[in-house]
Design an enzyme around this catalytic site. Structure first.
Site, PDB file in Angstrom:
ATOM      1  N   HIS A 161      -2.597 -17.406  21.795  1.00  0.00           N
ATOM      2  CA  HIS A 161      -2.901 -18.758  22.276  1.00  0.00           C
ATOM      3  C   HIS A 161      -2.420 -19.731  21.198  1.00  0.00           C
ATOM      4  O   HIS A 161      -3.115 -19.988  20.221  1.00  0.00           O
ATOM      5  CB  HIS A 161      -4.415 -18.881  22.505  1.00  0.00           C
ATOM      6  CG  HIS A 161      -4.851 -20.184  23.088  1.00  0.00           C
ATOM      7  ND1 HIS A 161      -5.392 -20.302  24.348  1.00  0.00           N
ATOM      8  CD2 HIS A 161      -4.845 -21.434  22.580  1.00  0.00           C
ATOM      9  CE1 HIS A 161      -5.697 -21.561  24.583  1.00  0.00           C
ATOM     10  NE2 HIS A 161      -5.378 -22.278  23.511  1.00  0.00           N
TER      11      HIS A 161
ATOM     12  N   ASN B 156      -1.700 -27.664  23.638  1.00  0.00           N
ATOM     13  CA  ASN B 156      -1.332 -26.265  23.783  1.00  0.00           C
ATOM     14  C   ASN B 156       0.170 -26.122  23.966  1.00  0.00           C
ATOM     15  O   ASN B 156       0.870 -27.075  24.307  1.00  0.00           O
ATOM     16  CB  ASN B 156      -2.012 -25.687  25.028  1.00  0.00           C
ATOM     17  CG  ASN B 156      -3.497 -25.546  24.896  1.00  0.00           C
ATOM     18  OD1 ASN B 156      -3.984 -24.671  24.211  1.00  0.00           O
ATOM     19  ND2 ASN B 156      -4.244 -26.408  25.570  1.00  0.00           N
TER      20      ASN B 156
ATOM     21  N   ARG C 110      -8.553 -25.880  32.599  1.00  0.00           N
ATOM     22  CA  ARG C 110      -9.757 -25.888  31.772  1.00  0.00           C
ATOM     23  C   ARG C 110      -9.463 -26.466  30.383  1.00  0.00           C
ATOM     24  O   ARG C 110      -9.861 -27.573  30.052  1.00  0.00           O
ATOM     25  CB  ARG C 110     -10.319 -24.457  31.677  1.00  0.00           C
ATOM     26  CG  ARG C 110     -11.763 -24.384  31.135  1.00  0.00           C
ATOM     27  CD  ARG C 110     -11.850 -24.322  29.629  1.00  0.00           C
ATOM     28  NE  ARG C 110     -11.150 -23.190  29.055  1.00  0.00           N
ATOM     29  CZ  ARG C 110     -10.943 -23.035  27.768  1.00  0.00           C
ATOM     30  NH1 ARG C 110     -11.368 -23.947  26.900  1.00  0.00           N
ATOM     31  NH2 ARG C 110     -10.275 -21.983  27.305  1.00  0.00           N
ATOM     32  N   ASP C 111      -8.721 -25.723  29.584  1.00  0.00           N
ATOM     33  CA  ASP C 111      -8.413 -26.154  28.220  1.00  0.00           C
ATOM     34  C   ASP C 111      -7.544 -27.407  28.219  1.00  0.00           C
ATOM     35  O   ASP C 111      -7.667 -28.259  27.341  1.00  0.00           O
ATOM     36  CB  ASP C 111      -7.708 -25.009  27.488  1.00  0.00           C
ATOM     37  CG  ASP C 111      -7.661 -25.191  25.989  1.00  0.00           C
ATOM     38  OD1 ASP C 111      -8.343 -26.088  25.473  1.00  0.00           O
ATOM     39  OD2 ASP C 111      -6.940 -24.439  25.322  1.00  0.00           O
TER      40      ASP C 111
ATOM     41  N   CYS D 149      -8.984 -29.335  21.434  1.00  0.00           N
ATOM     42  CA  CYS D 149     -10.352 -28.855  21.277  1.00  0.00           C
ATOM     43  C   CYS D 149     -11.244 -30.038  20.958  1.00  0.00           C
ATOM     44  O   CYS D 149     -10.991 -30.764  19.995  1.00  0.00           O
ATOM     45  CB  CYS D 149     -10.431 -27.822  20.151  1.00  0.00           C
ATOM     46  SG  CYS D 149     -12.116 -27.282  19.811  1.00  0.00           S
TER      47      CYS D 149
ATOM     48  N   HIS E 105      -0.915 -23.388  19.703  1.00  0.00           N
ATOM     49  CA  HIS E 105      -0.816 -24.846  19.826  1.00  0.00           C
ATOM     50  C   HIS E 105       0.447 -25.303  19.103  1.00  0.00           C
ATOM     51  O   HIS E 105       0.906 -24.641  18.164  1.00  0.00           O
ATOM     52  CB  HIS E 105      -2.051 -25.524  19.229  1.00  0.00           C
ATOM     53  CG  HIS E 105      -3.268 -25.435  20.095  1.00  0.00           C
ATOM     54  ND1 HIS E 105      -4.077 -26.515  20.379  1.00  0.00           N
ATOM     55  CD2 HIS E 105      -3.816 -24.391  20.751  1.00  0.00           C
ATOM     56  CE1 HIS E 105      -5.063 -26.137  21.175  1.00  0.00           C
ATOM     57  NE2 HIS E 105      -4.933 -24.848  21.409  1.00  0.00           N
TER      58      HIS E 105
END
Length: 311
Positions: free
Chosen positions: A220, A262, A24-25, A253, A222
């Site tokens: 989470h 990420n 997804r991300d 994003c 990065h």
């Protein structure tokens, strides 16, 4: 050497959960559309590599994230392929319309995506900082009434490209309000990768002092400034046991241009293995999956471990 020497550090958790966000991300920022079948194969490979949680897609409007316009088709394909296990794959939903689509497909785990700052709430949610809670409340309430688990992402927790440094107290307030709506876990996002180890420790400590235990928190990170693994160690020392990561280090994003990749799942697995922390992931299978995906994307993987082991 295809594995690090195992040298544990005192005071760290014995086991962690890796929450895989690559499908997804990791893919949402790709300009070239990835075929639905390739996405389904990616999710299946990641599960087969031992990742316990793989977030599959997002039910956002196709205009916002064209890459994820095939969410319903993908989830149907995954349920056909994986059976009941496919319904346990988390999906991101932006609002009640997204929730409706997830419920129609029998999804059992959803995530919402909040903001710790006013500007990002306006740009990403078309809302104010305070207004987002009223927007999320019916989505979370209806999900919980349907027996669906809810995770809440909190973005821009360490810094915002428009507002700069974000006060720790502001992040804790936003996180607590999302948790109090009915989320079971908060994913604390360093969306643009500016966090450092001391900042991580201070933020986790502030959440604990506010009454939210580390069992309800995930991190989470990065790796924009190369700090993701240092920040992971700080979080481990603070008691965090769930970490988001993206296979091959893909992701970003679409609403924050400075949000680069990420934390790579392979880099995290190598790091945890060296510390003797259990994670349940087959590194060889994971590296092979990211190398395979890089071939489909037409460029090398950003992950240092993937490059080292597949070069």
């Amino acid at each position: 050497m295809d594995r690090p020497a195992v040298v544990p550090l005192a005071g760290l958790p014995e086991r962690v959960t890796i929450y895989e966000v690559g499908a997804r991300d990791g893919l949402q920022n790709e300009s070239a559309l990835v075929p639905t079948e390739v996405k389904a194969e990616l999710v299946t490979r990641l599960l087969d590599a031992g990742l316990p949680i793989v977030e599959a897609t997002s039910f956002v409007h196709p205009r916002w994230v064209p890459q994820l316009a095939d969410a319903a088709e993908l989830m149907s394909l995954l349920v056909d392929r994986l059976g009941d296990r496919g319904r346990d794959l988390p999906v991101l939903v932006p609002n009640e319309r997204g929730l409706d689509r997830a419920l129609e497909l029998g999804c059992r785990h959803i995530a919402i995506f909040g903001s710790a700052t006013e500007t990002f709430a306006a740009k990403n949610l078309n809302s104010t900082l305070d207004g987002q809670f009223a927007m999320f409340e019916p989505t979370v309430r209806r999900a919980r009434e349907a027996g669906v688990d809810v995770r809440a992402y909190v973005s821009m927790c360490f810094g915002d490209p428009w507002e700069g440094a974000v006060p720790v107290a502001q992040v804790v307030d936003v996180g607590k309000r999302l948790f109090d709506l009915g989320a079971s876990q908060l994913s604390i996002g360093d969306t643009i990768g500016v966090g450092t180890a001391g900042h991580v420790t201070a933020l986790v400590d502030a959440f604990v002092e506010a009454g939210l235990g580390t069992e309800h928190l995930a991190m989470h990170f990065h790796d924009t400034y190369g700090q993701a693994l240092a920040n992971t160690l700080a979080a481990l020392r603070a008691g965090i046991t769930t970490f988001d990561a993206s296979a091959g280090g893909l992701g970003g994003c679409p609403y924050a241009k400075s949000a680069t990749g990420n934390l790579a799942t392979e880099d995290l697995v190598w790091f945890l293995t060296g510390l003797g922390i259990e994670h349940g992931v087959d590194l060889d299978a994971l590296v092979a999956t990211s190398a395979w995906l890089a071939g489909h994307l037409g460029r090398p993987s950003p992950s240092a471990v993937v490059r080292a082991l597949s070069g």
